[in-house]
Write a protein that holds these residues in place. Structure first.
Motif, PDB file in Angstrom:
ATOM      1  N   ARG A  49       0.865  -1.187   0.000  1.00 23.38           N
ATOM      2  CA  ARG A  49       0.000   0.000   0.000  1.00 23.38           C
ATOM      3  C   ARG A  49       0.897   1.232   0.000  1.00 23.38           C
ATOM      4  NH1 ARG A  49      -2.511  -0.860   5.523  1.00 23.38           N
ATOM      5  NH2 ARG A  49      -0.568  -2.041   5.716  1.00 23.38           N
ATOM      6  N   ALA A  50       0.338   2.355  -0.463  1.00 26.63           N
ATOM      7  CA  ALA A  50       1.078   3.619  -0.458  1.00 26.63           C
ATOM      8  C   ALA A  50       0.249   4.666   0.278  1.00 26.63           C
ATOM      9  CB  ALA A  50       1.351   4.076  -1.886  1.00 26.63           C
ATOM     10  N   PHE A  51       0.911   5.414   1.173  1.00 29.73           N
ATOM     11  CA  PHE A  51       0.224   6.400   2.001  1.00 29.73           C
ATOM     12  C   PHE A  51       0.789   7.797   1.778  1.00 29.73           C
ATOM     13  CE2 PHE A  51      -0.337   2.383   4.196  1.00 29.73           C
ATOM     14  CZ  PHE A  51      -1.660   2.431   4.603  1.00 29.73           C
ATOM     15  N   SER A  52      -0.083   8.798   1.844  1.00 26.59           N
ATOM     16  CA  SER A  52       0.350  10.196   1.785  1.00 26.59           C
ATOM     17  C   SER A  52       1.032  10.573   3.099  1.00 26.59           C
ATOM     18  CB  SER A  52      -0.863  11.108   1.558  1.00 26.59           C
ATOM     19  OG  SER A  52      -1.639  11.178   2.754  1.00 26.59           O
ATOM     20  N   ARG A  53       1.601  11.789   3.151  1.00 22.55           N
ATOM     21  CA  ARG A  53       2.322  12.208   4.369  1.00 22.55           C
ATOM     22  C   ARG A  53       1.407  12.266   5.585  1.00 22.55           C
ATOM     23  NH1 ARG A  53       5.593  16.516   4.759  1.00 22.55           N
ATOM     24  NH2 ARG A  53       5.974  16.722   2.539  1.00 22.55           N
ATOM     25  N   ARG A  61      -4.033   5.569  -6.581  1.00 21.31           N
ATOM     26  CA  ARG A  61      -3.403   6.604  -7.418  1.00 21.31           C
ATOM     27  C   ARG A  61      -2.011   6.185  -7.860  1.00 21.31           C
ATOM     28  NH1 ARG A  61      -4.992  12.375  -4.654  1.00 21.31           N
ATOM     29  NH2 ARG A  61      -7.035  11.780  -3.897  1.00 21.31           N
ATOM     30  N   TYR A  62      -1.334   5.410  -6.991  1.00 19.07           N
ATOM     31  CA  TYR A  62       0.062   5.044  -7.235  1.00 19.07           C
ATOM     32  C   TYR A  62       0.199   3.559  -7.585  1.00 19.07           C
ATOM     33  CZ  TYR A  62       1.072   9.479  -4.744  1.00 19.07           C
ATOM     34  OH  TYR A  62       1.142  10.790  -4.343  1.00 19.07           O
ATOM     35  N   TRP A  63      -0.798   3.001  -8.271  1.00 18.13           N
ATOM     36  CA  TRP A  63      -0.841   1.550  -8.473  1.00 18.13           C
ATOM     37  C   TRP A  63       0.413   0.952  -9.119  1.00 18.13           C
ATOM     38  CZ3 TRP A  63      -0.491  -0.078 -13.477  1.00 18.13           C
ATOM     39  CH2 TRP A  63      -0.853   0.843 -14.480  1.00 18.13           C
ATOM     40  N   GLU A  82       9.755   9.966  -1.648  1.00 14.32           N
ATOM     41  CA  GLU A  82       9.015  11.032  -2.339  1.00 14.32           C
ATOM     42  C   GLU A  82       8.495  10.487  -3.668  1.00 14.32           C
ATOM     43  OE1 GLU A  82       8.257  15.435  -2.055  1.00 14.32           O
ATOM     44  OE2 GLU A  82       9.069  13.981  -0.650  1.00 14.32           O
ATOM     45  N   MET A  83       7.204  10.707  -3.923  1.00 16.37           N
ATOM     46  CA  MET A  83       6.622  10.366  -5.216  1.00 16.37           C
ATOM     47  C   MET A  83       6.833  11.558  -6.140  1.00 16.37           C
ATOM     48  SD  MET A  83       5.138   7.557  -6.278  1.00 16.37           S
ATOM     49  CE  MET A  83       4.320   6.826  -4.867  1.00 16.37           C
ATOM     50  N   ILE A  84       7.441  11.319  -7.305  1.00 12.05           N
ATOM     51  CA  ILE A  84       7.747  12.422  -8.219  1.00 12.05           C
ATOM     52  C   ILE A  84       7.222  12.123  -9.622  1.00 12.05           C
ATOM     53  CG2 ILE A  84       9.817  13.086  -6.901  1.00 12.05           C
ATOM     54  CD1 ILE A  84      11.481  11.806  -9.251  1.00 12.05           C
ATOM     55  N   VAL A 102      -3.788  11.038 -12.134  1.00  9.16           N
ATOM     56  CA  VAL A 102      -5.119  10.722 -12.650  1.00  9.16           C
ATOM     57  C   VAL A 102      -5.036   9.906 -13.939  1.00  9.16           C
ATOM     58  CG1 VAL A 102      -7.265  11.734 -13.540  1.00  9.16           C
ATOM     59  CG2 VAL A 102      -6.119  12.786 -11.580  1.00  9.16           C
ATOM     60  N   TRP A 103      -4.130  10.316 -14.852  1.00  7.01           N
ATOM     61  CA  TRP A 103      -4.150   9.732 -16.207  1.00  7.01           C
ATOM     62  C   TRP A 103      -2.972   8.825 -16.520  1.00  7.01           C
ATOM     63  CZ3 TRP A 103      -8.793  10.522 -17.837  1.00  7.01           C
ATOM     64  CH2 TRP A 103      -9.465  11.708 -17.521  1.00  7.01           C
ATOM     65  N   ASN A 104      -1.788   9.114 -15.983  1.00  3.19           N
ATOM     66  CA  ASN A 104      -0.574   8.393 -16.403  1.00  3.19           C
ATOM     67  C   ASN A 104       0.268   7.985 -15.204  1.00  3.19           C
ATOM     68  OD1 ASN A 104      -0.828  10.924 -18.630  1.00  3.19           O
ATOM     69  ND2 ASN A 104      -0.702   8.863 -19.477  1.00  3.19           N
ATOM     70  N   ALA A 105      -0.313   7.218 -14.292  1.00  2.00           N
ATOM     71  CA  ALA A 105       0.408   6.852 -13.062  1.00  2.00           C
ATOM     72  C   ALA A 105       1.689   6.086 -13.366  1.00  2.00           C
ATOM     73  CB  ALA A 105      -0.498   6.037 -12.140  1.00  2.00           C
ATOM     74  N   GLU A 106       1.745   5.433 -14.535  1.00  2.06           N
ATOM     75  CA  GLU A 106       2.966   4.680 -14.870  1.00  2.06           C
ATOM     76  C   GLU A 106       4.139   5.627 -15.170  1.00  2.06           C
ATOM     77  OE1 GLU A 106       0.748   5.567 -18.567  1.00  2.06           O
ATOM     78  OE2 GLU A 106       0.177   4.736 -16.630  1.00  2.06           O
ATOM     79  N   GLN A 107       3.856   6.936 -15.292  1.00  2.00           N
ATOM     80  CA  GLN A 107       4.931   7.921 -15.509  1.00  2.00           C
ATOM     81  C   GLN A 107       5.376   8.584 -14.200  1.00  2.00           C
ATOM     82  OE1 GLN A 107       3.831  10.682 -18.618  1.00  2.00           O
ATOM     83  NE2 GLN A 107       3.285   9.035 -20.013  1.00  2.00           N
TER      84      GLN A 107
END
Length: 300
Positions: A49-53, A61-63, A82-84, A102-107
């Protein structure tokens, strides 16, 4: 539910203090400050799982990062990083974060800079340099989407100079022997780079006991405020120009807090502003100079 079947819990992040200049002694290590969203990636028996601060679950969102985390060679871990939204040259582009989520989480990419838990062991008490060694061993097989935050030891001033030249937001310095504790701690410090740029002056707000604030816009949008700290002669010229060019309302939309005590001006005054790099509105900003249309106002 037995103890070993409980899911790992989010740990409140360690927050660095902001300082003007980086520490210079050799017991500090220095990393680039990445401009994105602080994120904690947790893996346990039920998956990643991924969590915000603030501890909100942003896994959906970060699948792609969550999927990559499940392939790392461990049964359980807690990563801090950090997610960038990286550009082709690797630099983070904060303004791309929302659309990619929203659109390109793989980027997106996750830059890991600390390891708090690994395969049943809470390792927050270990020295940072040991945690980073274990972190490297864990994530070095991951290409691209999960990255390792490199560091240099010592030479903080030289590292800051390099970060500034590269146009990056700033740096974070950490005591190499420090443990990991939640909340603001003085054994992590951040040092931000400054930028200077031109902004359109919308108006001046004066409050007793405070420096006058120049209300600025850029690209047709409100950008924030800058303290007016001009030399006396230049400041008097600015006040004269503001009086001559008064307007009944701002040229751009501004926050409603500016409804009173502001002298709005007609378009045409450009202010040269010094401000902290990587902020999304002006912060710690000062008005350094101004020019009025084609008529320069630079001091000799």
């Amino acid at each position: 539910m037995s103890q070993h079947r409980e899911r790992l819990k989010f740990i409140r992040p360690l927050e660095p203090f902001q300082v003007e200049t980086p520490p210079i002694s050799d017991d500090w290590l220095h990393e680039i400050k990445y401009d994105g969203f602080r994120t904690q990636v947790i893996l346990d028996w039920a998956g990643a799982r991924a969590f915000s601060r603030n501890g909100h679950d942003w896994s959906s969102r970060y699948w792609p990062i969550v999927a990559a985390a499940e392939k790392l060679p461990a049964k359980s871990f807690i990563l801090d990083g950090e997610m960038i939204a990286p550009e082709p040259d690797g630099r983070p582009n904060f303004h791309q974060m929302h659309s990619r989520m929203v659109w390109n989480a793989e980027q997106l990419a996750f830059v890991a800079f600390d390891l708090l838990y690994l395969d049943g062991e809470h390792i927050r008490v270990l020295p940072l340099i040991e945690r980073k060694a274990r972190l490297w061993n864990l994530i070095k097989p991951a290409k691209g989407i999960i990255q390792y935050s490199d560091h240099v030891e010592g030479n903080g001033a030289a590292f800051f100079e390099a970060v500034e030249k590269m146009g990056l937001e700033g740096m974070v310095s950490k005591r190499r022997t420090s443990s990991y504790r939640s909340g603001k701690q003085d054994f992590w410090v951040k040092c931000k780079c400054w930028d200077v740029g031109d902004f359109e002056l919308l108006g001046i707000r004066r409050e007793p006991g405070k420096p006058a604030a120049a209300i600025m816009a850029r690209g047709g949008r409100y950008a924030g405020t800058a303290a007016v700290t001009l030399p006396k002669g230049l400041r008097e010229r600015l006040w004269k120009r503001v009086q001559e060019g008064r307007a009944s309302k701002p040229a751009q939309r501004v926050p409603s807090a500016f409804a009173e005590d502001v002298e709005w001006v007609k378009p045409g005054i450009t202010g040269r502003v010094k401000f902290l790099r990587g902020e999304h509105t002006l912060r710690h900003a000062t008005l350094q100079d101004f020019k009025d249309g084609t008529q320069g106002s630079r001091p000799a």
